[in-house]
Design a protein around this motif. Structure first.
Motif, PDB file in Angstrom:
ATOM      1  N   UNK A 170       0.745  -1.244   0.070  1.00 39.88           N
ATOM      2  CA  UNK A 170      -0.054   0.009   0.221  1.00 39.88           C
ATOM      3  C   UNK A 170       0.981   1.370  -0.056  1.00 39.88           C
ATOM      4  N   UNK A 171       0.280   2.139   0.483  1.00 36.30           N
ATOM      5  CA  UNK A 171       0.911   3.463   0.455  1.00 36.30           C
ATOM      6  C   UNK A 171      -0.001   4.606   0.263  1.00 36.30           C
ATOM      7  N   UNK A 172       0.525   5.883   0.337  1.00 38.72           N
ATOM      8  CA  UNK A 172      -0.234   7.149   0.114  1.00 38.72           C
ATOM      9  C   UNK A 172       0.449   8.133  -0.644  1.00 38.72           C
ATOM     10  N   UNK A 173       0.064   8.876  -1.540  1.00 37.23           N
ATOM     11  CA  UNK A 173       0.891   9.967  -2.105  1.00 37.23           C
ATOM     12  C   UNK A 173      -0.038  11.135  -2.489  1.00 37.23           C
ATOM     13  N   UNK A 215       4.690   7.492   0.711  1.00 36.80           N
ATOM     14  CA  UNK A 215       5.300   6.417   0.707  1.00 36.80           C
ATOM     15  C   UNK A 215       4.575   5.306  -0.238  1.00 36.80           C
ATOM     16  N   UNK A 216       5.340   4.224  -0.626  1.00 35.81           N
ATOM     17  CA  UNK A 216       4.787   3.191  -1.300  1.00 35.81           C
ATOM     18  C   UNK A 216       5.441   1.908  -0.869  1.00 35.81           C
ATOM     19  N   UNK A 217       4.648   0.647  -0.469  1.00 33.09           N
ATOM     20  CA  UNK A 217       5.519  -0.663  -0.221  1.00 33.09           C
ATOM     21  C   UNK A 217       4.588  -1.729  -0.725  1.00 33.09           C
ATOM     22  N   UNK A 218       5.184  -2.612  -1.140  1.00 29.42           N
ATOM     23  CA  UNK A 218       4.630  -4.003  -1.550  1.00 29.42           C
ATOM     24  C   UNK A 218       5.430  -5.255  -1.060  1.00 29.42           C
ATOM     25  N   UNK A 219       5.023  -6.478  -1.252  1.00 29.36           N
ATOM     26  CA  UNK A 219       5.804  -7.622  -0.671  1.00 29.36           C
ATOM     27  C   UNK A 219       6.027  -7.533   0.476  1.00 29.36           C
ATOM     28  N   UNK A 220       5.417  -6.561   1.641  1.00 25.89           N
ATOM     29  CA  UNK A 220       5.764  -6.430   2.822  1.00 25.89           C
ATOM     30  C   UNK A 220       5.722  -7.583   3.694  1.00 25.89           C
ATOM     31  N   UNK A 221       6.635  -8.575   4.230  1.00 28.55           N
ATOM     32  CA  UNK A 221       6.509  -9.558   4.901  1.00 28.55           C
ATOM     33  C   UNK A 221       7.737  -9.645   5.638  1.00 28.55           C
ATOM     34  N   UNK A 222       7.773  -9.342   6.833  1.00 33.59           N
ATOM     35  CA  UNK A 222       9.106  -9.507   7.760  1.00 33.59           C
ATOM     36  C   UNK A 222       9.094 -11.004   8.347  1.00 33.59           C
ATOM     37  N   UNK A 223       8.081 -11.625   8.043  1.00 42.22           N
ATOM     38  CA  UNK A 223       7.785 -12.994   9.164  1.00 42.22           C
ATOM     39  C   UNK A 223       6.904 -12.672  10.152  1.00 42.22           C
ATOM     40  N   UNK A 251      12.390   6.266   5.089  1.00 39.64           N
ATOM     41  CA  UNK A 251      13.136   6.521   3.860  1.00 39.64           C
ATOM     42  C   UNK A 251      13.079   5.521   2.863  1.00 39.64           C
ATOM     43  N   UNK A 252      13.029   4.219   3.198  1.00 40.09           N
ATOM     44  CA  UNK A 252      12.909   3.203   2.472  1.00 40.09           C
ATOM     45  C   UNK A 252      11.688   3.337   1.301  1.00 40.09           C
ATOM     46  N   UNK A 253      10.587   3.552   2.099  1.00 37.62           N
ATOM     47  CA  UNK A 253       9.311   3.438   1.209  1.00 37.62           C
ATOM     48  C   UNK A 253       9.114   4.730   0.679  1.00 37.62           C
ATOM     49  N   UNK A 254       9.595   5.768   1.174  1.00 35.67           N
ATOM     50  CA  UNK A 254       9.315   6.963   0.506  1.00 35.67           C
ATOM     51  C   UNK A 254      10.204   6.799  -0.921  1.00 35.67           C
ATOM     52  N   UNK A 255      11.478   6.399  -0.977  1.00 42.28           N
ATOM     53  CA  UNK A 255      12.142   6.239  -1.994  1.00 42.28           C
ATOM     54  C   UNK A 255      11.487   5.284  -3.226  1.00 42.28           C
ATOM     55  N   UNK A 256      10.868   4.231  -2.485  1.00 46.04           N
ATOM     56  CA  UNK A 256       9.983   3.443  -3.606  1.00 46.04           C
ATOM     57  C   UNK A 256       8.786   4.075  -4.281  1.00 46.04           C
TER      58      UNK A 256
END
Length: 297
Positions: free
Chosen positions: A149-152, A207-215, A183-188
């Protein structure tokens, strides 16, 4: 394990529905509050609701959702807030789309999937108020799960103050879940929301992120909830700041041209648009993000 994930799916779907409800309530309250300035002479906007249904390839039930669209409001010229929970079997084209991004164990042998989320796009009446997008979702297959997800922010008339305030709220929301996330998801987001054929970004990022799975499902769900909760505090103050600003014909022209850029991106590059159409979801719900009016030079 199966029972545990059935419970988690239900929790996620319930949360996305709650987020949708809170946003729609806040947006209708904003319509009621706008009693002075451009657009105040119009009736206060209200969301029109329509149930959506996804049909499986064999004609059976495959889930659906609720499409909520407000048109012609005082503040919101068009805004859609859709929520859905769909399931079924991924067709080969959709499988290829997913596996091109990441390895999904066992998908070819068992291509079942489940997905739920909320998707929002707001196109504002006043050109000084920025358009905005929000999406949060959970995706599951028998061999994997993840959040995205994310928002822009997408202003036609950029204001450094608005951009800084929007990003500050997102930075604070991410910070509680990991110092590296913002910073990681802003760059994404900067990379993802870039329009290659125009050689420019479609807005001022977020911010934008996908495939977010830390376990850790609970931690990842909590982070996705934090992104959803941050949306109104990030966006509504900008609406309050700009909604009474007078505008000119030139301002409106700039807004319509920018909407053309937004439409180009969503039709050509957006993953959610492609996946929704490829998996047979209601096309009106998938294309809800398109603006009510736009122009091209």
């Amino acid at each position: 394990m199966t029972e545990m994930f059935e419970q988690r799916k239900a929790r996620a779907a319930d949360w996305f529905r709650e987020l949708r409800d809170s946003i729609c309530t806040a947006f209708e309250a904003m319509e009621d509050a706008h009693t002075d300035g451009p657009g105040a002479e119009l009736p206060a906007g209200r969301f029109a609701l329509r149930e959506t249904q996804r049909t499986a390839s064999d004609g059976g039930d495959a889930g659906g959702g609720l499409m909520s669209v407000m048109r012609g409001g005082r503040v919101f010229e068009k805004v859609g807030v859709n929520v859905s929970a769909v399931f079924g079997t991924l067709e080969p084209r959709a499988r290829r789309s997913l596996t091109a991004r990441k390895e999904i164990p066992g998908l070819e042998e068992d291509p079942r999937f489940w997905a739920s989320g909320v998707s929002l796009v707001a196109h504002m009446r006043n050109p000084h108020v920025p358009a905005v997008h929000l999406n949060t979702r959970m995706f599951w297959t028998p061999g994997a799960w993840w959040f995205g997800g994310g928002t822009d922010l997408n202003p036609a008339l950029e204001r450094d103050e608005d951009t800084a305030d929007f990003h500050a709220v997102l930075r604070d929301a991410c910070a509680a879940h990991g110092a590296d996330l913002y910073p990681r998801y802003k760059a994404w987001a900067d990379e993802y929301f870039f329009v290659p054929h125009r050689k420019r970004a479609r807005g001022v990022g977020g911010i934008f992120y996908d495939d977010h799975n830390t376990g850790d499902w609970e931690a990842d769900f909590a982070f996705t909830q934090a992104v959803g909760r941050a949306f109104l505090p990030a966006f509504l103050p900008l609406v309050e700041r700009r909604r009474q600003t007078p505008w000119t014909d030139a301002d409106r022209d700039a807004q319509l041209v920018h909407r053309g850029l937004y439409a180009e991106y969503n039709l050509v590059y957006d993953r959610g648009t492609k996946f929704g159409l490829e998996t047979g979801h209601d096309p009106d719900a998938v294309l809800m993000s398109l603006p009510p009016l736009a122009k091209w030079i």
